[in-house]
Design a protein around this motif. Structure first.
Motif, PDB file in Angstrom:
ATOM      1  N   GLN A 198      25.938 -13.357  24.344  1.00 25.34           N
ATOM      2  CA  GLN A 198      26.672 -14.358  25.151  1.00 25.34           C
ATOM      3  C   GLN A 198      27.752 -15.068  24.153  1.00 25.34           C
ATOM      4  O   GLN A 198      28.897 -15.379  24.644  1.00 25.34           O
ATOM      5  N   GLY A 199      27.521 -15.226  22.882  1.00 22.83           N
ATOM      6  CA  GLY A 199      28.443 -15.894  22.023  1.00 22.83           C
ATOM      7  C   GLY A 199      27.984 -16.285  20.716  1.00 22.83           C
ATOM      8  O   GLY A 199      27.002 -15.791  20.376  1.00 22.83           O
ATOM      9  N   ILE A 200      28.703 -17.325  20.209  1.00 24.35           N
ATOM     10  CA  ILE A 200      28.393 -17.607  18.671  1.00 24.35           C
ATOM     11  C   ILE A 200      27.917 -19.298  18.960  1.00 24.35           C
ATOM     12  O   ILE A 200      28.680 -19.893  19.657  1.00 24.35           O
ATOM     13  N   ARG A 201      27.247 -19.581  17.897  1.00 27.63           N
ATOM     14  CA  ARG A 201      26.978 -21.198  17.874  1.00 27.63           C
ATOM     15  C   ARG A 201      26.526 -21.460  16.519  1.00 27.63           C
ATOM     16  O   ARG A 201      26.074 -20.669  15.882  1.00 27.63           O
ATOM     17  N   LEU A 202      26.742 -22.704  16.180  1.00 31.47           N
ATOM     18  CA  LEU A 202      25.896 -23.123  14.659  1.00 31.47           C
ATOM     19  C   LEU A 202      24.622 -23.338  14.720  1.00 31.47           C
ATOM     20  O   LEU A 202      23.905 -23.321  15.703  1.00 31.47           O
ATOM     21  N   ALA A 204      17.758 -33.638  24.802  1.00 32.63           N
ATOM     22  CA  ALA A 204      18.442 -32.510  24.181  1.00 32.63           C
ATOM     23  C   ALA A 204      19.795 -32.671  23.401  1.00 32.63           C
ATOM     24  O   ALA A 204      20.622 -33.346  24.040  1.00 32.63           O
ATOM     25  N   GLN A 205      19.916 -32.089  22.187  1.00 29.12           N
ATOM     26  CA  GLN A 205      21.100 -32.121  21.542  1.00 29.12           C
ATOM     27  C   GLN A 205      22.070 -31.220  22.327  1.00 29.12           C
ATOM     28  O   GLN A 205      21.855 -29.912  22.402  1.00 29.12           O
ATOM     29  N   TYR A 206      23.250 -31.670  22.935  1.00 37.57           N
ATOM     30  CA  TYR A 206      24.205 -30.569  23.232  1.00 37.57           C
ATOM     31  C   TYR A 206      25.580 -30.512  22.795  1.00 37.57           C
ATOM     32  O   TYR A 206      26.555 -29.782  22.847  1.00 37.57           O
ATOM     33  N   GLU A 207      25.838 -31.515  21.340  1.00 32.74           N
ATOM     34  CA  GLU A 207      27.067 -31.552  20.889  1.00 32.74           C
ATOM     35  C   GLU A 207      26.445 -32.127  19.330  1.00 32.74           C
ATOM     36  O   GLU A 207      25.368 -32.692  19.348  1.00 32.74           O
ATOM     37  N   ILE A 208      27.117 -32.083  18.341  1.00 32.03           N
ATOM     38  CA  ILE A 208      26.911 -32.436  16.949  1.00 32.03           C
ATOM     39  C   ILE A 208      26.325 -33.799  17.061  1.00 32.03           C
ATOM     40  O   ILE A 208      25.277 -34.176  16.479  1.00 32.03           O
ATOM     41  N   LEU A 237      32.788 -24.816  18.724  1.00 31.14           N
ATOM     42  CA  LEU A 237      31.583 -25.049  18.015  1.00 31.14           C
ATOM     43  C   LEU A 237      30.722 -26.260  17.767  1.00 31.14           C
ATOM     44  O   LEU A 237      29.658 -26.256  17.258  1.00 31.14           O
ATOM     45  N   ARG A 238      31.477 -27.242  18.147  1.00 26.25           N
ATOM     46  CA  ARG A 238      30.649 -28.683  18.226  1.00 26.25           C
ATOM     47  C   ARG A 238      29.543 -28.734  19.268  1.00 26.25           C
ATOM     48  O   ARG A 238      28.617 -29.354  19.000  1.00 26.25           O
ATOM     49  N   GLU A 257      32.809 -27.778   7.436  1.00 25.42           N
ATOM     50  CA  GLU A 257      33.242 -26.664   6.411  1.00 25.42           C
ATOM     51  C   GLU A 257      33.278 -25.323   7.315  1.00 25.42           C
ATOM     52  O   GLU A 257      34.123 -24.612   7.064  1.00 25.42           O
ATOM     53  N   VAL A 258      32.536 -25.298   8.519  1.00 25.04           N
ATOM     54  CA  VAL A 258      32.394 -24.158   9.222  1.00 25.04           C
ATOM     55  C   VAL A 258      33.876 -23.959   9.924  1.00 25.04           C
ATOM     56  O   VAL A 258      34.429 -23.067  10.051  1.00 25.04           O
ATOM     57  N   PHE A 259      34.104 -25.382  10.669  1.00 25.26           N
ATOM     58  CA  PHE A 259      35.285 -25.203  11.585  1.00 25.26           C
ATOM     59  C   PHE A 259      36.470 -24.894  10.573  1.00 25.26           C
ATOM     60  O   PHE A 259      37.495 -24.356  11.273  1.00 25.26           O
ATOM     61  N   GLN A 260      36.662 -25.313   9.493  1.00 25.63           N
ATOM     62  CA  GLN A 260      37.609 -25.292   8.497  1.00 25.63           C
ATOM     63  C   GLN A 260      37.821 -23.471   8.372  1.00 25.63           C
ATOM     64  O   GLN A 260      39.159 -23.054   8.116  1.00 25.63           O
ATOM     65  N   GLN A 261      37.179 -22.604   8.740  1.00 31.46           N
ATOM     66  CA  GLN A 261      37.017 -21.224   8.542  1.00 31.46           C
ATOM     67  C   GLN A 261      38.135 -20.727   9.348  1.00 31.46           C
ATOM     68  O   GLN A 261      38.526 -19.642   9.392  1.00 31.46           O
TER      69      GLN A 261
END
Length: 379
Positions: free
Chosen positions: A358-362, A235-239, A317-318, A372-376
């Motif tokens: 619950q929240g937001i995610r990529l 399972a991917q749990y971070e980028i 968000l990572r 690019e997302v993080f920069q926002q």
């Protein structure tokens, strides 16, 4: 409150061409004095902040290369750590390692000293690429190190892989992934090459002699990475991180949860009592200051409330699980949408973020352009 402790060992027997961490060649260095100075720095910090270390969950030995030390030096280092850091809540104790330095004697010293997780720098299973990036181990070193580690008693083993390397083809990357996954380890990390200043690769790049894969090919490599890890049941749990159930790195998550951790050693960074700080990098300077019972800090910054909010977003968000509305509001004392509502709405429209109760995610698409997302979220 420090959830984790990072300890920097800046010594290497070889210098990788991509590495920009604080490091020096092992030969003729005051290694034993450095280990004792580490003990003094830790003791000074614990005395200054006695309540900050009562809930430490993880310890991480990084570098440089911790396994550049001899077995006796490893034994002494771990003895010092146990003497000064409360161990009652430590769940995960990781050491980075080079496969060609990981002798049975060193593995036994690590295991007996309390280390229960190994993170090995493998990077590639292609001999030509290994030579090109400055690595000295072979595939056989990797297989032998893993076998020896299992015989000593290690069950939690991770390896690091890299893509986007100079001249790397998709075929080479697929071969590395397939070879790595055949080892059936519980955790894998995979990072794209970033050409950092003060590295061999940076000098080559500046001279026009570093030939990197195109951005499209690098994105395709990441896509293949996601497919292969999912097919292998990881399972991917971070980028950049993938794990079997129960083997997510707690120490890594401390960084992405934006929680506090202490950093010790020459050039180490930490986040303690609301202050982000970095230590002196030169070895002799570090030893001199630490031996005087003064923390060897060269720079420190009191993190503002606004900075904490930004960090909570771009670090959180990572993680594949993203940032929880509840956790954010508990830490920041205000709802996430008060400051970031418009940004979130636009990123959702662009297909880069998704949100629920619950929240937001990529989104999957968002993971390809994470920076690019993080920069926002940065003012």
């Amino acid at each position: 409150m420090a959830r984790g402790v990072y300890i920097h060992i800046p010594f290497c027997h070889q210098i990788c061409h991509y590495c920009d961490f604080n490091k020096v060649f092992f030969k003729n260095q005051p290694v034993d004095a450095y280990i004792e100075a580490l003990g003094q720095e830790i003791a000074t910090a614990v005395a200054q902040y006695p309540n900050e270390f009562t809930q430490v969950e993880t310890i991480f030995l990084g570098g440089g290369t911790p396994t550049a030390l001899s077995a006796a030096q490893i034994q002494r280092l771990l003895e010092i750590i146990r003497n000064f850091i409360p161990m009652q809540n430590v769940k995960e104790f990781t050491s980075e390692a080079n496969p060609d330095e990981l002798t049975v004697e060193k593995l036994q010293a690590l295991f007996n000293g309390g280390v229960n997780r190994l993170s090995m720098g493998v990077q590639s299973f292609d001999a030509g690429l290994l030579e090109k990036i400055g690595r000295t181990h072979s595939n056989e070193h990797v297989y032998k190190a893993i076998d020896n580690a299992k015989q000593v008693g290690f069950t939690n083993i991770s390896i690091d892989l890299m893509y986007g390397l100079p001249g790397q083809t998709m075929v080479q990357w697929q071969h590395t992934l397939q070879t790595a996954l055949a080892l059936k380890l519980p955790h894998y990390s995979a990072y794209s090459l970033i050409v950092e200043p003060k590295t061999v690769f940076y000098i080559q790049y500046a001279k026009g002699k570093l030939h990197l894969p195109t951005q499209d090919l690098e994105a395709d490599m990441y896509d293949v990475l996601l497919q292969e890890m999912e097919a292998a049941g990881l399972a991917q749990y971070e980028i950049s991180n993938f794990a079997e159930e129960g083997h997510v790195s707690i120490h890594n998550k401390i960084y992405w949860d934006n929680d506090e951790y202490a950093g010790f050693g020459a050039g180490a960074h930490g986040y303690l009592a609301g202050i982000r700080y970095s230590n002196h990098g030169p070895i002799k300077k570090y030893i001199e200051i630490a031996q005087s019972d003064v923390r060897p800090i060269v720079h420190e910054h009191q993190v503002t409330h606004e900075e904490k909010m930004e960090e909570q977003m771009f670090l959180g968000l990572r993680k594949v699980e993203g940032v929880s509305f509840t956790a954010y509001e508990k830490k920041m004392k205000e709802p996430m949408h008060k400051r970031y509502g418009d940004i979130i709405e636009q990123l959702v429209k662009d297909g880069l973020l998704q949100q629920d109760e619950q929240g937001i995610r990529l989104t999957r698409q968002g993971r390809f352009v994470g920076n690019e997302v993080f920069q926002q979220f940065l003012t």
